[in-house]
Write an enzyme that holds these catalytic residues in place. Sequence first.
Site, PDB file in Angstrom:
ATOM      1  N   CYS A  24       8.744  65.582   5.567  1.00 20.36           N
ATOM      2  CA  CYS A  24       8.514  65.865   6.806  1.00 20.36           C
ATOM      3  C   CYS A  24       7.937  67.279   7.185  1.00 20.36           C
ATOM      4  O   CYS A  24       8.216  68.414   6.369  1.00 20.36           O
ATOM      5  CB  CYS A  24       9.863  65.803   7.596  1.00 20.36           C
ATOM      6  SG  CYS A  24      10.348  67.094   8.177  1.00 20.36           S
ATOM      7  N   GLU A  25       6.831  67.201   7.862  1.00 23.27           N
ATOM      8  CA  GLU A  25       5.999  68.638   8.177  1.00 23.27           C
ATOM      9  C   GLU A  25       6.931  69.468   8.891  1.00 23.27           C
ATOM     10  O   GLU A  25       6.531  70.660   9.027  1.00 23.27           O
ATOM     11  CB  GLU A  25       4.729  68.217   8.965  1.00 23.27           C
ATOM     12  CG  GLU A  25       4.887  67.777  10.170  1.00 23.27           C
ATOM     13  CD  GLU A  25       3.367  67.526  10.750  1.00 23.27           C
ATOM     14  OE1 GLU A  25       2.546  67.383  10.110  1.00 23.27           O
ATOM     15  OE2 GLU A  25       3.344  67.656  11.994  1.00 23.27           O
ATOM     16  N   HIS A  26       8.201  69.197   9.486  1.00 25.78           N
ATOM     17  CA  HIS A  26       8.744  70.214  10.713  1.00 25.78           C
ATOM     18  C   HIS A  26       9.868  70.984   9.398  1.00 25.78           C
ATOM     19  O   HIS A  26      10.394  72.016   9.995  1.00 25.78           O
ATOM     20  CB  HIS A  26       9.549  69.341  11.480  1.00 25.78           C
ATOM     21  CG  HIS A  26       8.686  68.499  12.329  1.00 25.78           C
ATOM     22  ND1 HIS A  26       8.575  67.201  12.624  1.00 25.78           N
ATOM     23  CD2 HIS A  26       7.577  69.168  13.263  1.00 25.78           C
ATOM     24  CE1 HIS A  26       7.427  66.686  13.584  1.00 25.78           C
ATOM     25  NE2 HIS A  26       6.889  67.978  13.831  1.00 25.78           N
ATOM     26  N   HIS A  27      10.345  70.199   8.804  1.00 23.40           N
ATOM     27  CA  HIS A  27      11.443  70.735   7.868  1.00 23.40           C
ATOM     28  C   HIS A  27      11.116  70.710   6.263  1.00 23.40           C
ATOM     29  O   HIS A  27      12.107  71.484   5.600  1.00 23.40           O
ATOM     30  CB  HIS A  27      12.808  70.052   8.118  1.00 23.40           C
ATOM     31  CG  HIS A  27      13.226  69.892   9.571  1.00 23.40           C
ATOM     32  ND1 HIS A  27      12.798  68.973  10.426  1.00 23.40           N
ATOM     33  CD2 HIS A  27      13.984  70.523  10.304  1.00 23.40           C
ATOM     34  CE1 HIS A  27      13.472  68.969  11.538  1.00 23.40           C
ATOM     35  NE2 HIS A  27      14.043  70.044  11.332  1.00 23.40           N
ATOM     36  N   CYS A  49      16.134  64.519   7.241  1.00 25.42           N
ATOM     37  CA  CYS A  49      16.368  65.638   8.315  1.00 25.42           C
ATOM     38  C   CYS A  49      16.540  65.151   9.706  1.00 25.42           C
ATOM     39  O   CYS A  49      16.722  63.744   9.882  1.00 25.42           O
ATOM     40  CB  CYS A  49      14.876  66.362   8.451  1.00 25.42           C
ATOM     41  SG  CYS A  49      13.700  65.541   9.081  1.00 25.42           S
ATOM     42  N   HIS A  65      14.738  59.329   6.837  1.00 18.60           N
ATOM     43  CA  HIS A  65      14.794  60.805   6.932  1.00 18.60           C
ATOM     44  C   HIS A  65      15.736  61.550   6.546  1.00 18.60           C
ATOM     45  O   HIS A  65      16.980  61.461   7.135  1.00 18.60           O
ATOM     46  CB  HIS A  65      14.088  61.118   8.342  1.00 18.60           C
ATOM     47  CG  HIS A  65      12.549  60.288   8.779  1.00 18.60           C
ATOM     48  ND1 HIS A  65      11.752  61.201   9.022  1.00 18.60           N
ATOM     49  CD2 HIS A  65      12.320  59.280   8.784  1.00 18.60           C
ATOM     50  CE1 HIS A  65      10.690  60.622   9.105  1.00 18.60           C
ATOM     51  NE2 HIS A  65      11.104  59.121   9.335  1.00 18.60           N
ATOM     52  N   GLN A 117       5.955  60.337  10.404  1.00 15.93           N
ATOM     53  CA  GLN A 117       5.955  58.955   9.932  1.00 15.93           C
ATOM     54  C   GLN A 117       4.555  58.346  10.880  1.00 15.93           C
ATOM     55  O   GLN A 117       4.117  57.505  10.402  1.00 15.93           O
ATOM     56  CB  GLN A 117       7.138  58.328  10.324  1.00 15.93           C
ATOM     57  CG  GLN A 117       7.233  56.973   9.771  1.00 15.93           C
ATOM     58  CD  GLN A 117       8.619  56.443   9.789  1.00 15.93           C
ATOM     59  OE1 GLN A 117       9.373  56.927   9.208  1.00 15.93           O
ATOM     60  NE2 GLN A 117       8.584  55.208   9.978  1.00 15.93           N
TER      61      GLN A 117
HETATM   62 ZN   LIG Z   1      12.155  66.866   9.720  1.00 15.61          ZN
END
Ligand SMILES: [Zn+2]
Length: 212
Positions: free
Chosen positions: A103-106, A174, A172, A144
């Site tokens: 995931c690009e956020h976490h 996260c 996920h 995703q």
């Molecule tokens: Zn994430």
Amino acid sequence: MKIVSNQSLDKKISDLYDKYSIDTEEERHKAENFMNAITDLIELCGDDSSRQGFDDTPYRVLKAHLEYTAGYREDPKEHLRKFFDVDHDELIVVKDIEFNSLCEHHFAPFFGVAHVGYIPNGKITGLSKIGRMIDGYAERFQVQERLTNQIADAMQEILDPKGVMVVVEGKHMCMCGRGVKKRDSSTTTSASRGIFKKDIAQRQEFLSLIEK
Ligand SMILES: [Zn+2]
């Protein structure tokens, strides 16, 4: 800061640079900064970065991220260019294609399966080719929804089918995406192109074929 603590680690780092063509001074500087930041992170989290278990951790974290993101070093669409000309215009479904992504956020893993259905227009491709194309997009910093669209767009662009529909089910690690996630919850995304955009019966046929 003891990033380069011993010769064998030096060697591993230099092999990693060779393998991933990290060869300019600027790139090596970034790689060293990154490894230093991992040491800082360990300390910020409250652990002792000098204990033995962490000896090679900054190097390993760098290496792992280069591996997880191998998709940036290829054009995933290329896999689909190995198609066959076939006179077949019925729905083809390839289901349960496993993928692993980040995931690009976490930078937390998300993983699951993708299902691809398409109605060819003279060109079909092999199961393994679709799987490799999906890996090429999954092995990046992703969300995703984008992954799902990239798979559909690649199929549409290279095979030019009458339509393509993609459903991705992801778990996920996260809490990004759609709110707080429970342990067993998964996120489902879909994308359709061509005939699947309008033809509800075709969508239903695809969805019934991928049902568990
Ligand atoms: Zn994430």
